[in-house]
Design a protein around this motif. Structure first.
Motif, PDB file in Angstrom:
ATOM      1  N   VAL A 240      32.146  -1.429  16.141  1.00 31.91           N
ATOM      2  CA  VAL A 240      31.372  -0.275  15.700  1.00 31.91           C
ATOM      3  C   VAL A 240      30.140  -0.796  14.978  1.00 31.91           C
ATOM      4  CG1 VAL A 240      31.360   1.837  14.344  1.00 31.91           C
ATOM      5  CG2 VAL A 240      33.476   1.103  15.456  1.00 31.91           C
ATOM      6  N   TYR A 241      28.984  -0.275  15.307  1.00 32.34           N
ATOM      7  CA  TYR A 241      27.746  -0.779  14.717  1.00 32.34           C
ATOM      8  C   TYR A 241      26.815   0.379  14.349  1.00 32.34           C
ATOM      9  CZ  TYR A 241      25.815   0.137  19.355  1.00 32.34           C
ATOM     10  OH  TYR A 241      25.438   0.745  20.526  1.00 32.34           O
ATOM     11  N   GLY A 242      25.866   0.081  13.496  1.00 26.65           N
ATOM     12  CA  GLY A 242      24.888   1.082  13.099  1.00 26.65           C
ATOM     13  C   GLY A 242      23.670   0.440  12.480  1.00 26.65           C
ATOM     14  N   THR A 243      22.540   1.139  12.537  1.00 29.92           N
ATOM     15  CA  THR A 243      21.304   0.684  11.911  1.00 29.92           C
ATOM     16  C   THR A 243      20.704   1.830  11.111  1.00 29.92           C
ATOM     17  OG1 THR A 243      19.875   1.313  13.767  1.00 29.92           O
ATOM     18  CG2 THR A 243      20.848  -0.886  13.828  1.00 29.92           C
ATOM     19  N   PHE A 244      20.009   1.466  10.047  1.00 30.36           N
ATOM     20  CA  PHE A 244      19.320   2.448   9.211  1.00 30.36           C
ATOM     21  C   PHE A 244      17.949   1.890   8.872  1.00 30.36           C
ATOM     22  CE2 PHE A 244      17.985   3.716   4.949  1.00 30.36           C
ATOM     23  CZ  PHE A 244      17.948   5.097   5.070  1.00 30.36           C
ATOM     24  N   VAL A 245      16.918   2.686   9.102  1.00 26.12           N
ATOM     25  CA  VAL A 245      15.547   2.258   8.845  1.00 26.12           C
ATOM     26  C   VAL A 245      14.855   3.313   7.990  1.00 26.12           C
ATOM     27  CG1 VAL A 245      13.312   1.657   9.850  1.00 26.12           C
ATOM     28  CG2 VAL A 245      15.423   1.021  11.041  1.00 26.12           C
ATOM     29  N   TYR A 246      14.291   2.861   6.874  1.00 26.91           N
ATOM     30  CA  TYR A 246      13.474   3.730   6.029  1.00 26.91           C
ATOM     31  C   TYR A 246      12.037   3.238   6.120  1.00 26.91           C
ATOM     32  CZ  TYR A 246      11.135   5.458   1.837  1.00 26.91           C
ATOM     33  OH  TYR A 246      10.227   6.019   0.965  1.00 26.91           O
ATOM     34  N   THR A 247      11.113   4.136   6.455  1.00 26.79           N
ATOM     35  CA  THR A 247       9.727   3.758   6.676  1.00 26.79           C
ATOM     36  C   THR A 247       8.800   4.614   5.822  1.00 26.79           C
ATOM     37  OG1 THR A 247      10.214   3.165   8.973  1.00 26.79           O
ATOM     38  CG2 THR A 247       7.908   3.469   8.401  1.00 26.79           C
ATOM     39  N   LYS A 248       7.822   3.965   5.230  1.00 29.95           N
ATOM     40  CA  LYS A 248       6.790   4.665   4.463  1.00 29.95           C
ATOM     41  C   LYS A 248       5.436   4.162   4.925  1.00 29.95           C
ATOM     42  CE  LYS A 248       5.337   5.893  -0.229  1.00 29.95           C
ATOM     43  NZ  LYS A 248       5.578   5.689  -1.682  1.00 29.95           N
ATOM     44  N   ASN A 249       4.579   5.094   5.307  1.00 34.56           N
ATOM     45  CA  ASN A 249       3.253   4.775   5.817  1.00 34.56           C
ATOM     46  C   ASN A 249       2.212   5.396   4.884  1.00 34.56           C
ATOM     47  OD1 ASN A 249       0.835   5.963   7.546  1.00 34.56           O
ATOM     48  ND2 ASN A 249       1.487   4.082   8.541  1.00 34.56           N
ATOM     49  N   LYS A 250       1.222   4.613   4.452  1.00 33.55           N
ATOM     50  CA  LYS A 250       0.237   5.125   3.499  1.00 33.55           C
ATOM     51  C   LYS A 250      -1.119   4.478   3.724  1.00 33.55           C
ATOM     52  CE  LYS A 250       0.357   3.834  -0.836  1.00 33.55           C
ATOM     53  NZ  LYS A 250       0.741   3.686  -2.273  1.00 33.55           N
ATOM     54  N   ILE A 251      -2.164   5.303   3.675  1.00 38.98           N
ATOM     55  CA  ILE A 251      -3.528   4.800   3.732  1.00 38.98           C
ATOM     56  C   ILE A 251      -3.935   4.419   2.311  1.00 38.98           C
ATOM     57  CG2 ILE A 251      -5.929   5.341   4.287  1.00 38.98           C
ATOM     58  CD1 ILE A 251      -4.868   7.397   6.306  1.00 38.98           C
ATOM     59  N   VAL A 252      -4.196   3.146   2.088  1.00 36.70           N
ATOM     60  CA  VAL A 252      -4.559   2.662   0.759  1.00 36.70           C
ATOM     61  C   VAL A 252      -6.052   2.828   0.505  1.00 36.70           C
ATOM     62  CG1 VAL A 252      -4.549   0.661  -0.792  1.00 36.70           C
ATOM     63  CG2 VAL A 252      -2.650   1.019   0.806  1.00 36.70           C
ATOM     64  N   GLU A 253      -6.844   2.529   1.524  1.00 34.80           N
ATOM     65  CA  GLU A 253      -8.300   2.612   1.373  1.00 34.80           C
ATOM     66  C   GLU A 253      -8.907   3.036   2.693  1.00 34.80           C
ATOM     67  OE1 GLU A 253     -12.090  -0.285   0.254  1.00 34.80           O
ATOM     68  OE2 GLU A 253     -10.030  -1.000  -0.008  1.00 34.80           O
ATOM     69  N   LEU A 254      -9.726   4.082   2.656  1.00 37.77           N
ATOM     70  CA  LEU A 254     -10.325   4.635   3.868  1.00 37.77           C
ATOM     71  C   LEU A 254     -11.754   4.123   4.017  1.00 37.77           C
ATOM     72  CD1 LEU A 254      -9.285   6.651   6.026  1.00 37.77           C
ATOM     73  CD2 LEU A 254     -10.565   8.433   4.827  1.00 37.77           C
ATOM     74  N   SER A 255     -12.128   3.743   5.240  1.00 39.72           N
ATOM     75  CA  SER A 255     -13.485   3.270   5.501  1.00 39.72           C
ATOM     76  C   SER A 255     -14.458   4.443   5.497  1.00 39.72           C
ATOM     77  CB  SER A 255     -13.541   2.548   6.847  1.00 39.72           C
ATOM     78  OG  SER A 255     -13.266   3.457   7.911  1.00 39.72           O
ATOM     79  N   GLU A 256     -15.744   4.145   5.278  1.00 44.96           N
ATOM     80  CA  GLU A 256     -16.764   5.195   5.225  1.00 44.96           C
ATOM     81  C   GLU A 256     -16.926   5.888   6.576  1.00 44.96           C
ATOM     82  OE1 GLU A 256     -18.398   6.531   2.722  1.00 44.96           O
ATOM     83  OE2 GLU A 256     -17.175   5.265   1.403  1.00 44.96           O
ATOM     84  N   SER A 257     -16.801   5.126   7.647  1.00 44.68           N
ATOM     85  CA  SER A 257     -16.942   5.732   8.979  1.00 44.68           C
ATOM     86  C   SER A 257     -15.839   6.744   9.232  1.00 44.68           C
ATOM     87  CB  SER A 257     -16.929   4.647  10.059  1.00 44.68           C
ATOM     88  OG  SER A 257     -15.718   3.912  10.024  1.00 44.68           O
ATOM     89  N   MET A 258     -14.646   6.489   8.674  1.00 43.62           N
ATOM     90  CA  MET A 258     -13.554   7.436   8.867  1.00 43.62           C
ATOM     91  C   MET A 258     -13.736   8.690   8.013  1.00 43.62           C
ATOM     92  SD  MET A 258     -11.972   6.043  11.227  1.00 43.62           S
ATOM     93  CE  MET A 258     -10.712   7.299  11.336  1.00 43.62           C
ATOM     94  N   ARG A 259     -14.418   8.560   6.887  1.00 43.65           N
ATOM     95  CA  ARG A 259     -14.732   9.755   6.094  1.00 43.65           C
ATOM     96  C   ARG A 259     -15.697  10.658   6.866  1.00 43.65           C
ATOM     97  NH1 ARG A 259     -12.601   8.751   1.061  1.00 43.65           N
ATOM     98  NH2 ARG A 259     -12.388   6.545   0.512  1.00 43.65           N
TER      99      ARG A 259
END
Length: 377
Positions: free
Chosen positions: A138-157
């Motif tokens: 019997v097997y299992g996996t658990f994944v916790y993921t957090k995604n965050k933009i730390v600094e946005l470029s001027e072109s993306m603004r």
């Protein structure tokens, strides 16, 4: 090492740590410069023509990824555990940015800024029974993921400003993709909704100051959800007994949201000239005083991106089951074989979800059942 030798139940213990800085080569090396292609098979007064094939971006920078991973592997008795904690900073992350089609291109490569992905991964397996006749695992996996933009470029603004204007279009019925410091790359942007007015059948929008209005304004959009599930993983069983084997696999995800476009395409913005969803008749506002989930029918007033259709997404999928039978040696040896196996596979068996997603309305969907007979000579 001497201490570990005295622990008889501990078979293996490994501590891991890695750190590295890498670049990204998964894009065309000429993405930053203008490239041309020739018209083949055509000529003008004997000369061959060319056209711009790639939108140049002279400010495009090389993407760099910095990874840090710490974990351990443990085997004790019938159990095996693997644990990892990781964080990955991607600087100048490359992404396809939508641009006005008047430029001749739908998108261009650009740098997003600094994006951080972090989380944990846990894998565990237990083999409670095993001998010469077979085993159970019997097997299992658990994944916790957090995604965050730390600094946005001027072109993306600047890109966000274009997306705000696009969201104002009356034909824009789905959320636009925008980016903001401190939020996920897959944030769902929508205007807050107070529901359907029982007297008029119109949707009531909530402004950022808390007041109510019938007028849709994209400047009132909020971060209404995150399309990236925080939790996901698998679970399964593998067993065999005297040549008969069984494998079953479950997958799950939770902690994210989804914009349920099906309710818009099939109910609120459905074309009533054609076959439509039953809820077009039974679930929409028809007369004053009626409390409904869906607004009254209008051929011109299209549904806009609002929090009415942002729903929590939690799913459990029975993704596959397979079984096989290994024929005894006294059978396949008579046929001059070294091995003979019969197997059956069943995929996409069942899905339990907090969101009702009608699969197969726009694309084929089917459960898959297949058989295999394998012979080795």
């Amino acid at each position: 090492e001497l201490v570990m030798k005295n622990i008889s139940w501990l078979k293996q213990m490994k501590i891991r740590c890695s750190y590295g800085l890498t670049g990204n080569q998964n894009f065309n090396t000429n993405a930053a410069i203008a490239t041309y292609r020739y018209y083949t098979g055509y000529s003008y007064v004997g000369y061959m023509g060319a056209y711009l094939a790639n939108m140049p971006n002279s400010g495009l920078m090389w993407e760099q990824k910095k990874d840090l991973n710490v974990g351990f592997d443990l085997k004790a008795g019938v159990m095996a555990i693997s644990f990892d904690w990781y964080t990955a900073d991607t600087k100048n992350m490359l992404t396809d940015v939508t641009i006005p089609t008047s430029t001749g291109f739908p998108s261009v490569k650009d740098n997003l800024g600094l994006v951080r992905n972090s989380g944990i991964e846990l894998k565990a397996s237990i083999t409670p029974w095993q001998n010469k006749n077979g085993f159970i695992n019997v097997y299992g996996t658990f994944v916790y993921t957090k995604n965050k933009i730390v600094e946005l470029s001027e072109s993306m603004r600047e890109y966000n400003g274009r997306m705000l204007k696009l969201a104002e279009s009356t034909n824009q019925t789905t959320p636009v993709l925008m980016y903001q410091d401190g939020l996920s790359m897959n944030t769902i942007w929508a205007v807050q909704s107070a529901g359907i007015d029982p007297q008029t059948g119109k949707e009531i929008y909530i402004k950022k100051d808390g007041s109510l209005t019938y007028t849709y304004d994209s400047s009132n959009m909020i971060a209404a959800g995150d399309a990236t599930p925080k939790y996901r993983g698998t679970a399964g069983l593998t067993a065999e007994y005297k040549g008969i084997g069984l494998t079953a696999t479950l997958t799950y995800l939770a902690g994210g949201q989804m914009y349920n476009s099906t309710l818009i395409d099939r109910v609120e913005d459905a074309d009533i000239q054609y076959n439509v969803d039953r809820r077009v008749l039974t679930g929409r506002w028809i007369e004053p005083g009626q409390i409904t989930r869906y607004k009254g029918f209008s051929a011109t007033d299209k549904t806009r991106a609002t929090t009415r259709f942002v729903q929590n997404r939690n799913e459990l999928n029975l993704s596959s089951i397979s079984a096989y039978y290994e024929f005894p040696q006294n059978i396949y040896s008579r046929l001059a074989m070294q091995r003979l196996r019969f197997a059956v596979y069943l995929n996409n068996i069942a899905t339990l979800s907090s969101i009702k997603i009608e699969r197969g309305t726009s694309y084929p969907f089917a459960h898959t059942l297949s058989f295999a007979l394998t012979a080795t000579f």
